[in-house]
Scaffold this active site. Structure first.
Site, PDB file in Angstrom:
ATOM      1  N   HIS A   1     -10.921  10.015   7.382  1.00 53.57           N
ATOM      2  CA  HIS A   1     -10.679   8.573   7.487  1.00 53.57           C
ATOM      3  C   HIS A   1     -10.105   8.130   8.828  1.00 53.57           C
ATOM      4  CE1 HIS A   1      -9.938   4.523   6.101  1.00 53.57           C
ATOM      5  NE2 HIS A   1      -8.637   4.647   6.251  1.00 53.57           N
TER       6      HIS A   1
ATOM      7  N   ARG B   1      -0.658   9.029   2.134  1.00 57.70           N
ATOM      8  CA  ARG B   1      -2.030   9.523   2.006  1.00 57.70           C
ATOM      9  C   ARG B   1      -2.131  11.041   2.049  1.00 57.70           C
ATOM     10  NH1 ARG B   1      -5.132   4.999   5.761  1.00 57.70           N
ATOM     11  NH2 ARG B   1      -5.012   3.350   4.213  1.00 57.70           N
TER      12      ARG B   1
ATOM     13  N   GLU C   1       0.838  -1.195   0.000  1.00 57.69           N
ATOM     14  CA  GLU C   1       0.000   0.000   0.000  1.00 57.69           C
ATOM     15  C   GLU C   1       0.872   1.244   0.000  1.00 57.69           C
ATOM     16  OE1 GLU C   1      -2.849  -0.297   3.159  1.00 57.69           O
ATOM     17  OE2 GLU C   1      -3.692  -2.152   2.410  1.00 57.69           O
TER      18      GLU C   1
END
Length: 519
Positions: free
Chosen positions: A349, A288, A116
């Site tokens: 998130h 992110r 990721e």
């Protein structure tokens, strides 16, 4: 009055892991788990990606995982905590396997490790794209085998009981003695007196409205701890997931996992331009904060409400095997990923800050512990590395357990007064609660989002004060309802995010303030 050795507030991976361990160790001690919805409803349940654990020693190493975490945290991680959590990972994973959790394996029978954003190697253990759901299932199955654990579903923790609630109790040390609990089915409010209390209440996503979190993520544990005078830290570091499925109505959003970009998907603007290489050499696999800020920049330039995630060049059969839930959810929205781009937008998130705890999960209040997303351990620093959150919850739940495994569960002889709602009435104007909630969420999205400024933050404080006073007045004169308590908690959390944002004078990780940019 109900008495227990351990009161656990929250039924996600953090709360249940501690509960299982302590109940197995001490069969004669009582554990009560309080959760405000169904027992399986938690942020854990919706975690798609997986658990980041170093398993492939030929290609990967603790050193690499530590380095990736420190880079993502942008200089604000506590390095000793990072080392502790990452090195404990394989042991904690083994326990999950013993409790019956299943993870994907490849043709050779080894774990099918994912990669990721921010990770330099394949190290994410997963179960399709519903890893959290599988972990929650396994933990609850184990919990139900232990007779000394009681789960109280649809029970809402209103406030922690501390010295402030007690008459004639003199002590220089601030202590927690349990909590006031609201039975949502009957309307009854009662006290759980606990020798030890653990907050494992998850995140704060609903403060922003547009969120990948479930509707229960209203920051209850952080707000309770704040009102009880516990130390709260790093609340300015709200992580926005770059790729939530765009919904016109803008409510809780379905998450398009980071792992999809790890699988090879490209981000494109409306013109079809793949823009991430313009912002970072890692392109779609940047951390992110960078991906979210890049998308935010593209949206501001174009005026469009969303960008696109392009999976059309990928092996669709392999995609369906890896991400069946995502594939089917897109089909439900009439998006065929084989031919269509997925409209995506950043959404609230994960919170990197929270209740300040030490390595044992101790808060700054005696007999009050915390673990999971509601805490600030120092692992994430200014930005969480993908799939480090479930790992952190497992390790810190174990640390809290390890501390208690060597201690007696000592009851206190304090007398806790009953909850007093004399003179209150059932709120007839439920519309007031909903109106203030919508105002609060719009305020946080518009003034305290991905890119902030001192001017917007100061305006946010003024608007928030008006909402706060109106809701506090309503709270004092009304009988308890869950929606009113949640709104009150979200106001406390919003206040902490804004105030701690104003205090930060340097942009780090997930925090970006235009006034902190050197000109």
């Amino acid at each position: 009055m109900v008495n227990t050795d351990y009161l656990v507030i929250g039924s996600g991976i953090a709360g249940l892991t501690f509960s299982v361990k302590i109940a197995e160790k001490f069969p004669d001690r009582k554990v009560i788990v309080v959760t405000k919805a169904n027992e399986d409803e938690s942020n854990t349940k919706y975690a798609q990606g997986g658990v980041a654990v170093v398993l492939d020693k030929e290609k990967d190493s603790f050193k690499k995982h530590i380095k990736d975490t420190l880079i993502a945290g942008d200089g604000l991680c506590k390095e000793d905590v990072v080392k502790l959590v990452i090195k404990e990972g394989p042991k904690r994973l083994k326990e999950l396997l013993l409790w019956g959790a299943n993870f994907d394996v490849n043709d050779s029978g080894k774990f099918d490790l994912g990669k990721e954003g921010g990770h330099s190697e394949y190290r994410v253990v997963h179960h399709k794209d519903i890893t959290g759901y599988e972990i929650e299932r396994a933990l609850l199955a184990r919990v139900h085998q232990l007779p000394n654990i009681t789960i109280l579903s649809h029970h809402f923790a209103i406030d922690l009981v501390t010295n402030h609630h007690l008459k004639n109790y003199e002590s220089e040390t601030l202590s927690c003695f349990g909590a006031y609990i609201f039975n949502q089915n009957t309307g009854e409010i009662f006290t759980i007196k606990a020798n030890n209390t653990l907050l494992a209440t998850g995140g704060i996503g609903c403060v922003y409205g547009h969120t990948t979190n479930p509707v229960i993520a209203t920051g209850d544990g952080i707000a309770m701890a704040y009102r009880a005078k516990a130390r709260i830290k790093d609340m300015e570091f709200v992580q926005f997931h770059p790729t939530a499925l765009y919904e016109e109505q803008g409510e809780s959003a379905f998450l398009i996992s980071e792992a999809v970009r790890g699988f090879g998907a490209h981000l494109r603007n409306k013109k079809g331009h793949r823009f991430m290489p313009d912002y970072d050499e890692r392109a779609e696999l940047a951390s992110r904060d960078i991906v979210s800020q890049s998308i935010d920049s593209e949206l501001k330039k174009s005026g469009e409400p969303h960008v696109y995630l392009d999976c059309t060049h990928l092996d669709i059969e392999a995609f369906k095997n890896h991400f069946p839930n995502i594939y089917n959810k897109c089909l439900e929205r009439h998006i065929n990923i084989e031919t269509d781009w997925i409209p995506v937008v950043p959404a609230s998130h994960y919170l990197c800050g929270g209740i300040k705890v030490n390595k044992k999960g101790k808060t700054t209040i005696n007999n009050l512990f915390a673990c999971g997303e509601c805490t600030r351990t120092g692992l994430h620093g200014a930005n969480r590395l993908a799939s480090n959150s479930l790992l952190e919850a497992l390790v810190y739940a174990h640390n809290v357990y390890k501390y208690h495994s060597k201690r007696e569960s000592e009851p206190t002889d304090v007398i806790i007064p009953d909850w007093n709602d004399e003179g209150t009435t059932i709120p007839e104007e439920h519309i007031l609660i909903q109106h203030n909630l919508k105002q609060l969420q719009a305020l946080m999205r518009n003034y305290v989002g991905i890119v902030r400024s001192n001017k917007r933050l100061k305006r946010a404080i003024k608007h928030l004060d008006l909402i706060y006073h109106e809701v506090e007045e309503l709270y004092k004169e009304s009988k308890i309802t869950t929606s009113l308590c949640e709104l009150r908690n979200m106001i406390n959390v919003s206040h902490l995010i804004i105030r701690q944002s104003l205090d930060r004078k340097e942009n780090k990780g997930g925090y970006y303030n235009v006034d902190n940019v050197k000109k």
